[in-house]
Motif scaffolding. Sequence first.
Motif, PDB file in Angstrom:
ATOM      1  N   SER A 109       0.840  -1.199   0.000  1.00  0.00           N
ATOM      2  CA  SER A 109       0.000   0.000   0.000  1.00  0.00           C
ATOM      3  C   SER A 109       0.872   1.245   0.000  1.00  0.00           C
ATOM      4  CB  SER A 109      -0.908   0.016   1.237  1.00  0.00           C
ATOM      5  OG  SER A 109      -1.431   1.302   1.474  1.00  0.00           O
ATOM      6  N   HIS A 110       0.620   2.139  -0.955  1.00  0.00           N
ATOM      7  CA  HIS A 110       1.346   3.404  -0.967  1.00  0.00           C
ATOM      8  C   HIS A 110       1.113   4.178   0.329  1.00  0.00           C
ATOM      9  CE1 HIS A 110       2.801   3.256  -5.041  1.00  0.00           C
ATOM     10  NE2 HIS A 110       1.595   3.102  -5.537  1.00  0.00           N
ATOM     11  N   PHE A 111      -0.125   4.215   0.778  1.00  0.00           N
ATOM     12  CA  PHE A 111      -0.459   5.005   1.958  1.00  0.00           C
ATOM     13  C   PHE A 111       0.279   4.484   3.191  1.00  0.00           C
ATOM     14  CE2 PHE A 111      -4.098   5.257  -0.936  1.00  0.00           C
ATOM     15  CZ  PHE A 111      -4.187   6.637  -1.104  1.00  0.00           C
ATOM     16  N   ASP A 112       0.197   3.178   3.422  1.00  0.00           N
ATOM     17  CA  ASP A 112       0.895   2.599   4.571  1.00  0.00           C
ATOM     18  C   ASP A 112       2.405   2.701   4.404  1.00  0.00           C
ATOM     19  OD1 ASP A 112      -1.645   1.977   5.390  1.00  0.00           O
ATOM     20  OD2 ASP A 112      -1.427  -0.199   5.181  1.00  0.00           O
ATOM     21  N   GLY A 113       2.895   2.381   3.207  1.00  0.00           N
ATOM     22  CA  GLY A 113       4.328   2.379   2.970  1.00  0.00           C
ATOM     23  C   GLY A 113       4.951   3.749   3.120  1.00  0.00           C
ATOM     24  N   GLN A 114       4.294   4.767   2.589  1.00  0.00           N
ATOM     25  CA  GLN A 114       4.857   6.109   2.687  1.00  0.00           C
ATOM     26  C   GLN A 114       4.790   6.631   4.112  1.00  0.00           C
ATOM     27  OE1 GLN A 114       3.585   8.868  -0.363  1.00  0.00           O
ATOM     28  NE2 GLN A 114       3.735   7.309  -1.957  1.00  0.00           N
ATOM     29  N   ASN A 115       3.750   6.250   4.845  1.00  0.00           N
ATOM     30  CA  ASN A 115       3.701   6.630   6.244  1.00  0.00           C
ATOM     31  C   ASN A 115       4.868   6.023   7.015  1.00  0.00           C
ATOM     32  OD1 ASN A 115       2.654   5.682   9.187  1.00  0.00           O
ATOM     33  ND2 ASN A 115       1.784   7.675   8.670  1.00  0.00           N
ATOM     34  N   LEU A 116       5.161   4.750   6.751  1.00  0.00           N
ATOM     35  CA  LEU A 116       6.236   4.075   7.474  1.00  0.00           C
ATOM     36  C   LEU A 116       7.615   4.523   7.025  1.00  0.00           C
ATOM     37  CD1 LEU A 116       4.764   0.465   7.692  1.00  0.00           C
ATOM     38  CD2 LEU A 116       4.892   2.189   9.494  1.00  0.00           C
ATOM     39  N   MET A 117       7.778   4.853   5.739  1.00  0.00           N
ATOM     40  CA  MET A 117       9.090   5.308   5.294  1.00  0.00           C
ATOM     41  C   MET A 117       9.435   6.651   5.945  1.00  0.00           C
ATOM     42  SD  MET A 117       8.770   6.753   1.378  1.00  0.00           S
ATOM     43  CE  MET A 117       8.177   8.433   1.057  1.00  0.00           C
ATOM     44  N   GLU A 118       8.413   7.439   6.280  1.00  0.00           N
ATOM     45  CA  GLU A 118       8.662   8.733   6.917  1.00  0.00           C
ATOM     46  C   GLU A 118       8.743   8.626   8.431  1.00  0.00           C
ATOM     47  OE1 GLU A 118       6.751  12.302   5.301  1.00  0.00           O
ATOM     48  OE2 GLU A 118       5.658  10.987   3.929  1.00  0.00           O
ATOM     49  N   SER A 119       7.886   7.782   9.025  1.00  0.00           N
ATOM     50  CA  SER A 119       7.898   7.670  10.484  1.00  0.00           C
ATOM     51  C   SER A 119       9.048   6.812  10.988  1.00  0.00           C
ATOM     52  CB  SER A 119       6.572   7.091  10.987  1.00  0.00           C
ATOM     53  OG  SER A 119       6.472   5.707  10.693  1.00  0.00           O
ATOM     54  N   GLY A 120       9.455   5.827  10.168  1.00  0.00           N
ATOM     55  CA  GLY A 120      10.484   4.900  10.614  1.00  0.00           C
ATOM     56  C   GLY A 120       9.934   3.816  11.506  1.00  0.00           C
ATOM     57  N   GLY A 121       8.608   3.743  11.631  1.00  0.00           N
ATOM     58  CA  GLY A 121       7.989   2.750  12.484  1.00  0.00           C
ATOM     59  C   GLY A 121       7.674   1.459  11.756  1.00  0.00           C
ATOM     60  N   LYS A 122       6.924   0.599  12.410  1.00  0.00           N
ATOM     61  CA  LYS A 122       6.564  -0.697  11.842  1.00  0.00           C
ATOM     62  C   LYS A 122       5.058  -0.880  11.694  1.00  0.00           C
ATOM     63  CE  LYS A 122      10.674  -3.109  13.550  1.00  0.00           C
ATOM     64  NZ  LYS A 122      11.185  -4.221  14.399  1.00  0.00           N
ATOM     65  N   ILE A 123       4.283  -0.065  12.394  1.00  0.00           N
ATOM     66  CA  ILE A 123       2.826  -0.132  12.315  1.00  0.00           C
ATOM     67  C   ILE A 123       2.328   1.172  11.690  1.00  0.00           C
ATOM     68  CG2 ILE A 123       0.674  -0.353  13.600  1.00  0.00           C
ATOM     69  CD1 ILE A 123       2.234  -1.854  15.751  1.00  0.00           C
ATOM     70  N   PRO A 124       1.626   1.100  10.563  1.00  0.00           N
ATOM     71  CA  PRO A 124       1.176   2.324   9.892  1.00  0.00           C
ATOM     72  C   PRO A 124       0.357   3.227  10.813  1.00  0.00           C
ATOM     73  CG  PRO A 124       0.851   0.426   8.469  1.00  0.00           C
ATOM     74  CD  PRO A 124       1.238  -0.108   9.811  1.00  0.00           C
TER      75      PRO A 124
END
Length: 382
Positions: A109-124
């Motif tokens: 998912s772009h939405f989940d993936g981009q959120n995680l690439m910016e947050s550095g976390g593991k859970i969207p």
Amino acid sequence: MKISRRDFLKTTALTSLYFAGFGAPTFASEKKKNLVVIMLRGGMDGLCAIPIKDDKNFEKLRSKINLDRTLKLTSDFDLHPALKTFKSLWDENLSAAVHATNIPYTGRSHFDGQNLMESGGKIPYQEKTGWLGRGMKTAGLTGQGLALALPMPLLIRGVPMNNNYFPVGRTLPYPSTLELIKNVYKEYDEKLLSDNLEIILTRDFDNRSRDDAWILAASAGTELSKPDGPKVAVFEVDGFDTHAAQGATDGAHADCLSNYDNIVRSLKSSMTKEAFDNTLVVTLTEFGRTIKQNSSNGTEHGYGSAILMAGGLLKKSQVHTDWPGLKRKELFEGRDLNSTIDARSVYASAMSTVFDVEFERIQKDVFWGDKLDNLSDKLFKA
């Protein structure tokens, strides 16, 4: 005129720029170091940017989108011809790459993936700050910041520097646009918004309504070169989601790579030699693309990708990788380049190098003590 939030965000153009980390002047005895992060949104195809050489199976799976010419890098990897600046820097030991890498996200998912690439976390959507913002806070980079688009990206949230600027020129936006801004920043009261708009409209910084990557990068290079200028710049380049007509030597993905390359070229040409020698440029994307092309001569959402790097803080030109192979049994879920290096190890090492903070402290404060490898000595200069 009615405008949706999605349409409004589109008006930030294909390339946006954010500054951060203004601070006290750097004295001659201290070297001011800069970190530039270029977010490649959509899923950059690492195997298009840096293709493996002489892999017949790979060539067969991409028969319609194989590169008909490449630039030589190493005995194992070539380079997409759109990356001319990257190659010229490579020849000067000023560019490098990390291949078969990704954030620890295996969804598509772009939405989940981009959120995680910016947050550095593991859970969207669990984290409300970005890894770069937390790293800056750890390093004490809490001065005034500037964002040349709306909204402030999650990547640099978490440090007191939120002063946003949507580049609309010195004329007021449409009332409907102002109303949308209020909705986007509904946690702020109206007076604070008015005060910020007043600051925006009287700011001397000349970067209004600029969509071209090289123009934004030229302004960034000038600012980054100043002893009392920003120490961090973040770019966004959109368009890497090439499900159809991805192209090969030319085409949609090549155009996006060229856009990235133009940013690096313009940064290099607009910065002083001393400033570029003390700068590190890294890319960030949410995932790679599938190995096999689809029926529309494009690629689907994948897993492993590559990180492109440039600047004088690199140790040497290299493709650093723990190559997993491209045989079916070696692929992630039988379809994607696997990720053998946690991309957060690269970013933690980059921040440790540029911010002069111990890797272990970055690991603990920014990435919650997650198991990461310190790649500083392998990739960067002390």
